[in-house]
Design an enzyme around this catalytic site. Sequence first.
Site, PDB file in Angstrom:
ATOM      1  N   ASP A  40       0.835  -1.196   0.000  1.00  0.00           N
ATOM      2  CA  ASP A  40       0.000   0.000   0.000  1.00  0.00           C
ATOM      3  C   ASP A  40       0.871   1.248   0.000  1.00  0.00           C
ATOM      4  O   ASP A  40       1.847   1.334   0.736  1.00  0.00           O
ATOM      5  CB  ASP A  40      -0.922   0.005   1.224  1.00  0.00           C
ATOM      6  N   THR A  43      -1.704   6.490   0.644  1.00  0.00           N
ATOM      7  CA  THR A  43      -2.243   7.804   0.309  1.00  0.00           C
ATOM      8  C   THR A  43      -3.228   8.189   1.409  1.00  0.00           C
ATOM      9  O   THR A  43      -3.387   7.471   2.399  1.00  0.00           O
ATOM     10  CB  THR A  43      -2.984   7.765  -1.037  1.00  0.00           C
ATOM     11  N   THR A 104      -2.357   5.583 -11.286  1.00  0.00           N
ATOM     12  CA  THR A 104      -2.523   4.425 -10.396  1.00  0.00           C
ATOM     13  C   THR A 104      -3.339   3.313 -11.047  1.00  0.00           C
ATOM     14  O   THR A 104      -2.936   2.151 -11.052  1.00  0.00           O
ATOM     15  CB  THR A 104      -3.194   4.859  -9.077  1.00  0.00           C
ATOM     16  N   THR A 128     -15.032  -2.360 -10.644  1.00  0.00           N
ATOM     17  CA  THR A 128     -16.285  -1.725 -10.249  1.00  0.00           C
ATOM     18  C   THR A 128     -17.370  -1.907 -11.306  1.00  0.00           C
ATOM     19  O   THR A 128     -17.069  -2.033 -12.500  1.00  0.00           O
ATOM     20  CB  THR A 128     -16.055  -0.212 -10.026  1.00  0.00           C
ATOM     21  N   ASP A 129     -18.618  -1.865 -10.876  1.00  0.00           N
ATOM     22  CA  ASP A 129     -19.726  -1.915 -11.830  1.00  0.00           C
ATOM     23  C   ASP A 129     -19.836  -0.626 -12.643  1.00  0.00           C
ATOM     24  O   ASP A 129     -20.518  -0.586 -13.671  1.00  0.00           O
ATOM     25  CB  ASP A 129     -21.051  -2.197 -11.117  1.00  0.00           C
ATOM     26  N   GLU A 130     -19.149   0.425 -12.222  1.00  0.00           N
ATOM     27  CA  GLU A 130     -19.247   1.707 -12.923  1.00  0.00           C
ATOM     28  C   GLU A 130     -18.655   1.665 -14.335  1.00  0.00           C
ATOM     29  O   GLU A 130     -18.912   2.557 -15.142  1.00  0.00           O
ATOM     30  CB  GLU A 130     -18.589   2.818 -12.102  1.00  0.00           C
ATOM     31  N   TYR A 155     -12.830   8.401 -13.251  1.00  0.00           N
ATOM     32  CA  TYR A 155     -12.560   7.223 -12.411  1.00  0.00           C
ATOM     33  C   TYR A 155     -12.950   5.934 -13.116  1.00  0.00           C
ATOM     34  O   TYR A 155     -12.138   5.019 -13.285  1.00  0.00           O
ATOM     35  CB  TYR A 155     -13.299   7.342 -11.075  1.00  0.00           C
ATOM     36  N   SER A 156     -14.214   5.843 -13.550  1.00  0.00           N
ATOM     37  CA  SER A 156     -14.680   4.576 -14.112  1.00  0.00           C
ATOM     38  C   SER A 156     -14.000   4.255 -15.434  1.00  0.00           C
ATOM     39  O   SER A 156     -13.802   3.086 -15.775  1.00  0.00           O
ATOM     40  CB  SER A 156     -16.207   4.585 -14.282  1.00  0.00           C
ATOM     41  N   SER A 157     -13.600   5.290 -16.180  1.00  0.00           N
ATOM     42  CA  SER A 157     -12.914   5.018 -17.447  1.00  0.00           C
ATOM     43  C   SER A 157     -11.520   4.447 -17.210  1.00  0.00           C
ATOM     44  O   SER A 157     -11.054   3.602 -17.980  1.00  0.00           O
ATOM     45  CB  SER A 157     -12.846   6.284 -18.305  1.00  0.00           C
ATOM     46  N   LYS A 159     -10.745   2.585 -14.606  1.00  0.00           N
ATOM     47  CA  LYS A 159     -10.977   1.196 -14.176  1.00  0.00           C
ATOM     48  C   LYS A 159     -11.325   0.318 -15.381  1.00  0.00           C
ATOM     49  O   LYS A 159     -10.892  -0.831 -15.465  1.00  0.00           O
ATOM     50  CB  LYS A 159     -12.085   1.139 -13.125  1.00  0.00           C
ATOM     51  N   LYS A 194     -16.786   9.251   1.453  1.00  0.00           N
ATOM     52  CA  LYS A 194     -17.782   8.451   0.747  1.00  0.00           C
ATOM     53  C   LYS A 194     -19.185   8.677   1.315  1.00  0.00           C
ATOM     54  O   LYS A 194     -19.361   9.122   2.450  1.00  0.00           O
ATOM     55  CB  LYS A 194     -17.408   6.971   0.826  1.00  0.00           C
ATOM     56  N   ASP A 277     -25.805  18.886  -8.227  1.00  0.00           N
ATOM     57  CA  ASP A 277     -25.482  17.518  -8.629  1.00  0.00           C
ATOM     58  C   ASP A 277     -24.052  17.415  -9.144  1.00  0.00           C
ATOM     59  O   ASP A 277     -23.459  18.393  -9.618  1.00  0.00           O
ATOM     60  CB  ASP A 277     -26.449  17.051  -9.724  1.00  0.00           C
ATOM     61  N   GLY A 280     -22.157  14.691 -14.762  1.00  0.00           N
ATOM     62  CA  GLY A 280     -22.209  13.348 -15.340  1.00  0.00           C
ATOM     63  C   GLY A 280     -22.634  12.268 -14.372  1.00  0.00           C
ATOM     64  O   GLY A 280     -22.286  11.101 -14.532  1.00  0.00           O
TER      65      GLY A 280
END
Length: 339
Positions: A40, A43, A104, A128-130, A155-157, A159, A194, A277, A280
């Site tokens: 680890d 961070t 990362t 992730t499901d994202e 983030y999801s892109s 992953k 979170k 909001d 995206g």
Amino acid sequence: MDNTFEPKNIIVTGGCGFIGSNFVRWVAENHPETHITVLDKLTYAGNPKNIAGLPDAQVELVVGDICDGELLDRIVPGHDAIVHYAAESHNDNSILDPEPFVQTNVMGTYRLLQAVRKFDVRYHHVSTDEVYGDLALGEPRRFEPGDPYRSSSPYSSTKASSDLLVRAWERTYGLRATISNCSNNYGPYQHVEKFIPRQVTNILCGIRPKLYGTGENVRDWIHTEDHSRAVWDILTKGTIGETYLIGANGERSNIDVLREILSLMGQPQDAFDWVRDRPGHDRRYAIDPTKLEEELGWRPLHKDFSEGLAQTIEWYRTHESWWRPAKEATEAKYAAQGQ
């Protein structure tokens, strides 16, 4: 014939983060014969206190970066598996500054894949499901393993990119690799940035919780212990080259989760503030875990979300010394963003 893989010496990247540390704790408690090397970078989201109290003879912490190829060349030999949790994972942060996420999540995964290729180590990739984008509110369909990737945030892109690297290395170089894509986790040791821990700790601090947009966005919640059990099942019994989706049929809108937190903590149902909001903002995530259940026999143990949420609230209530140091800076950061 029993084809169960029985790892004796594993590396868990990101094992001081929320989901990674819960996996380390679960393995340490349920498989005392397995030695765990936690790698680890520590961070802001990695906290060595998350694995405090585990047996020194079984759990070893190596502070280092998964992007450091020389470090990987030193520590990977002698291990028979890597479970890769390490990631930059907070959507809001990825919108503000995508670069650490690319470094990362993409380059770090590349370095790990090169290491496991070099030393012929079993590899499990936690995702992730994202990566699948989002679903319409109210539609019956859920994400399935073969769905196309339609990631919508930085983030999801990243992953999604890392998932595709794993698939390419498995096919091209014959890596012994599997992938899991999991829905939203909740439970102890989750950073206060979170959604659930932020609302809980706000109430504990006398701060009104904040809710994005209309609050109608739906997330599919799973207790982190059930996620840990699923990852172990995939690592030890999963078919090489396959992707498994991990979910516990826990779909709930953000406003319903917040209202449940308010209710469990004795607050009025309107005791929160609306904020603008997220750009995206995905509408709905929902996982179909049928493949995991039918092929590996996994089932969630934490089926009562209210009960699991109450236990999580109690953990934050009794572990203020764990989350308090990060709270002020986190809220200052949100305030600067108008959230």
